[in-house]
Design an enzyme around this catalytic site. Structure first.
Site, mmCIF file in Angstrom:
data_model
loop_
_atom_site.group_PDB
_atom_site.id
_atom_site.type_symbol
_atom_site.label_atom_id
_atom_site.label_comp_id
_atom_site.label_asym_id
_atom_site.label_seq_id
_atom_site.Cartn_x
_atom_site.Cartn_y
_atom_site.Cartn_z
ATOM 1 N N PRO A 142 0.834 -1.207 0.000
ATOM 2 C CA PRO A 142 0.000 0.000 0.000
ATOM 3 C C PRO A 142 0.864 1.250 0.000
ATOM 4 O O PRO A 142 1.944 1.259 0.586
ATOM 5 C CB PRO A 142 -0.774 -0.109 1.316
ATOM 6 C CG PRO A 142 0.015 -1.015 2.169
ATOM 7 C CD PRO A 142 0.797 -1.917 1.261
ATOM 8 N N GLU A 143 0.399 2.293 -0.666
ATOM 9 C CA GLU A 143 1.120 3.561 -0.611
ATOM 10 C C GLU A 143 0.520 4.381 0.537
ATOM 11 O O GLU A 143 -0.434 3.962 1.182
ATOM 12 C CB GLU A 143 1.060 4.239 -1.983
ATOM 13 C CG GLU A 143 1.640 3.307 -3.054
ATOM 14 C CD GLU A 143 2.149 3.977 -4.326
ATOM 15 O OE1 GLU A 143 2.424 5.175 -4.310
ATOM 16 O OE2 GLU A 143 2.290 3.258 -5.335
ATOM 17 N N LYS A 147 4.056 4.719 5.998
ATOM 18 C CA LYS A 147 3.328 3.454 5.888
ATOM 19 C C LYS A 147 3.129 2.787 7.244
ATOM 20 O O LYS A 147 2.756 1.627 7.317
ATOM 21 C CB LYS A 147 4.068 2.541 4.904
ATOM 22 C CG LYS A 147 4.117 3.162 3.499
ATOM 23 C CD LYS A 147 4.828 2.305 2.487
ATOM 24 C CE LYS A 147 4.883 3.022 1.140
ATOM 25 N NZ LYS A 147 5.549 2.219 0.108
ATOM 26 N N ARG A 204 12.594 -2.567 -8.222
ATOM 27 C CA ARG A 204 11.211 -2.217 -8.565
ATOM 28 C C ARG A 204 11.181 -1.653 -9.980
ATOM 29 O O ARG A 204 12.097 -0.950 -10.396
ATOM 30 C CB ARG A 204 10.660 -1.160 -7.597
ATOM 31 C CG ARG A 204 10.665 -1.561 -6.127
ATOM 32 C CD ARG A 204 9.667 -2.653 -5.795
ATOM 33 N NE ARG A 204 8.290 -2.286 -6.084
ATOM 34 C CZ ARG A 204 7.498 -1.625 -5.233
ATOM 35 N NH1 ARG A 204 7.950 -1.247 -4.063
ATOM 36 N NH2 ARG A 204 6.249 -1.349 -5.555
#
Ligand SMILES: [Zn+2]
Length: 270
Positions: free
Chosen positions: A2-3, A54, A254
């Protein structure tokens, strides 16, 4: 993963559900020491829930804090009270007057002190979604950094809450190539980067999804932007801005999405 917008939205929702209540706390899976937090009736008074990047912090009376990081697989299930019996994998269950929350599969779910909470947040960069954020720490680091801005934006110790989607979209909207060294970026671009990131994250908190197209607020409330039209370059084959091909490469494990035509590397030197 999740961002930041997902985590801040969770904090807002959970604060609304439980803050100011004596919440029934348990760990059906047994891997969270609920008994260290609760009184004899199985309850503890939750004062507030806050997010930093986060990380989520459930602050209980007595300066005891439940620190949660969802990681890649963590998930919340939020239901009306009385909720059905817990699944056996539930690490943490909070039962309030109106809502019941279950947390499954987090990377971290631990009982810590307020000092521990401060130590965790001290290691993090400023979070554009927090009112107490100080962007000067971000500007000062980037101004000296040889690292590519595409890597810095994902480094939670430099700026909090940005994941792969916001990284791709913020750099695209500012026409910055992800390989641009931090120190090559003009100060004005950095300020614009902070403002844009904050605006997009805030929009994400409201809409509970990432939409970076059509400005920072929707002209029509509740307008549903289709998924294929919700980003400019992220997970797209063709750039929404110029209709050229979207390029990808791997940066620190990424995938980065960007448009070579809209975000040329040499522009950084200007
Ligand atoms: Zn383009």
């Amino acid at each position: 993963m999740p961002e930041g917008h997902t985590v801040h939205r969770a904090a807002r929702d959970h604060d609304g559900d439980f803050a100011g209540q004596r919440v029934l706390v348990s760990s059906p899976q047994g891997r969270f020491p609920a008994e260290e937090l609760v009184d004899a009736d199985g309850r503890a008074h939750l004062e507030r829930v806050e997010a930093y990047g986060k990380h989520l912090f459930y602050v209980f009376e007595g300066e005891r804090v439940v620190h949660v990081h969802l990681g890649l697989f963590g998930k919340f299930f939020r239901r009306r009270t009385p909720a059905p019996a817990s699944r056996s994998s539930t690490r943490l269950r909070l039962e309030g007057e109106a809502m019941t929350l279950e947390l499954v599969g987090p990377t971290a779910c631990e009982l810590v002190s307020v000092e521990d909470m401060r130590a965790i947040t001290a290691r993090l960069g400023p979070d554009p979604l927090r009112e107490d954020a100080n962007p000067r720490r971000f500007y000062a680091y980037v101004a000296r950094a040889k690292a590519p801005i595409g890597a810095i934006l994902m480094d939670q110790s430099r700026i909090c809450g940005v994941g792969n989607v916001y990284r791709a979209e913020v750099l695209h909207l500012l026409r910055v190539h992800p390989e641009t060294p931090g120190k090559a970026l003009p100060k004005a671009t950095l300020r614009a980067m902070w403002r844009l990131t904050a605006g997009l994250l805030r929009r994400g908190v409201e809409e509970k999804r990432i939409v970076t197209t059509r400005g920072l607020t929707l002209a029509k409330p509740r307008e549903r932007v289709p998924r294929h039209d919700s980003t400019h370059v992220y997970r797209r084959r063709w750039c929404r801005t110029c209709e050229g091909p979207v390029s990808t490469y791997t940066l620190r494990a990424r995938t980065v999405h960007y448009c070579d035509a809209c975000q040329p590397l040499e522009a950084a030197a200007e």
